[in-house]
Design an enzyme around this catalytic site. Sequence first.
Site, PDB file in Angstrom:
ATOM      1  CD  GLU A 199      21.693 -64.328 108.966  1.00 57.40           C
ATOM      2  OE1 GLU A 199      21.690 -63.160 108.548  1.00 57.40           O
ATOM      3  OE2 GLU A 199      22.703 -65.051 108.950  1.00 57.40           O
ATOM      4  CD  GLU A 382      21.754 -68.428 105.483  1.00 58.50           C
ATOM      5  OE1 GLU A 382      22.722 -67.630 105.499  1.00 58.50           O
ATOM      6  OE2 GLU A 382      20.574 -68.056 105.378  1.00 58.50           O
TER       7      GLU A 382
END
Length: 486
Positions: A199, A382
């Site tokens: 991320e 994810e």
Amino acid sequence: MNYEFPKGFLWGGATADSQYEGGFNEGGRGLASTDFVTDGSHTRARQVTYKLPDGTTSSCDFKKGMPEGAIGYLDPNEYYPSHQAVDFYHRYKEDIALMAEMGFNIYRFSICWTRIFPTGLEDEPNEAGLKFYEDVVDELLSHGMEPLITICHDQVPAYLADHYDGWSSRVTIEAYLKLAKALFERLGKKVKYWLTFNELNVLRGYAQMGTHSIEPQVHYQAMHHVFVASAYAVKMAHEMMPGCMVGTMYASSALYPLTCKPEDMMAQMRTRRLTHYYSDVMMNGCYPYFARMMWKDNGFTIQMEDDDEAMLAAYPLDFISISYYRSTTVNKDSIISPIGLCMDTNPYLKATPWGWPLDPLGLRYILNELYDRYNKPIMVVENGLGEIDEFVNNTVEDDYRINYLSDHFKAMHDAIVLDGVNCIGYTMWAPIDLVSMSTGEMKKRYGFVYVDMDDKGNGTRNRYKKKSFEWIKKVYTTNGASLSEE
Ligand code: BGP
């Protein structure tokens, strides 16, 4: 509708060391910036505790900065979830066996940097740390699972944060590359898929970047160092492990204008650019034109060394990977964080107890958006539902999780089969319950496997199968075909 996925599709799950592994003072491991992060709740943000040069202690939101000169501090009266987490460190064989039983053919996990280089500055890697991850990899391979390794998941060695201000300094680039080299040397023959960062577009502050300031100037300079580190890691990976695939992971909520008012459309475009900023550099190999406009408008100066831009151009990523949990709306009056985050909800969508809108179609939308923009393979690394589970008779009847995943799988299938997106794999977050990143709570559960542990770390940490366990096994072992019956 037939929901079978293309042959060879990768199915599995994902975890991160600071939320899952524990063993924080074992095997010669050093302290990581995430080790100072306390638990939180719906109303209280997670805090990072620190000590000031005059000896006094304090704390601040874990994504914020802390005063210059402050260093991470462990307060004996606080609970730090990363220290024991749910104890993968001692239970990895049991957990990997459960993953194999569910039909995983890939498992994504992250390396704890300070297990390999306790301060980040040692000349030689810590053998016990390398051995632990090699044992994990061997265990995966013995069950027929591909390892997918995130080299760095939202943390830096505390020593680098405290002495060099983390990613503000080029010292951290060197330290990161030493870590990457040690991993490639030891695991390169066994591991094909690598992610340089997690991320990366939402990293922020002391816990995640090791920086004391969150001023945009500091942030964007630090991010430049992250981009350069990633490019050098891609070069090294290609040289040391021919045939490997290197990506990075971006937090990828779909972003919609709240209305079709032209002002809201402009707000959507402008906000989106702040996210594309990160992936454009690493996928296209250069800063987008709007980056330079943004630096100029805000008076930012990005210090670069002579080779930096050539490295970015020469070593773009092989694939892109994303997390997808929710979509978000934006309008002309939305509050946008300096790094482009907007958390507005959507009047047409229901949300989780934590306020995350439920939007399976948004996954199809974002997969199309990113494939249109980069035309490289994509992995969803994810996606999952954080919910409050009721543990009764040693199990959980988690139909809500089954419904969430079923809807997202169908949307992903449609992106691949109907729209032509080259999405090659999926790792669900998180197959075995672990500590929440944003709140540090345990009650925000994602797993197919329930872990007996509460928000303060009490419990046996024993594992129990939820209803979704048998369901996912059917989906994964039929390559999605079982979804056709739902
Ligand atoms: C992502 C992180 C993960 C994970 C996930 C779920 O941002 O990469 O580490 O935690 O979100 O978020 P949370 O744990 O806050 O529910």
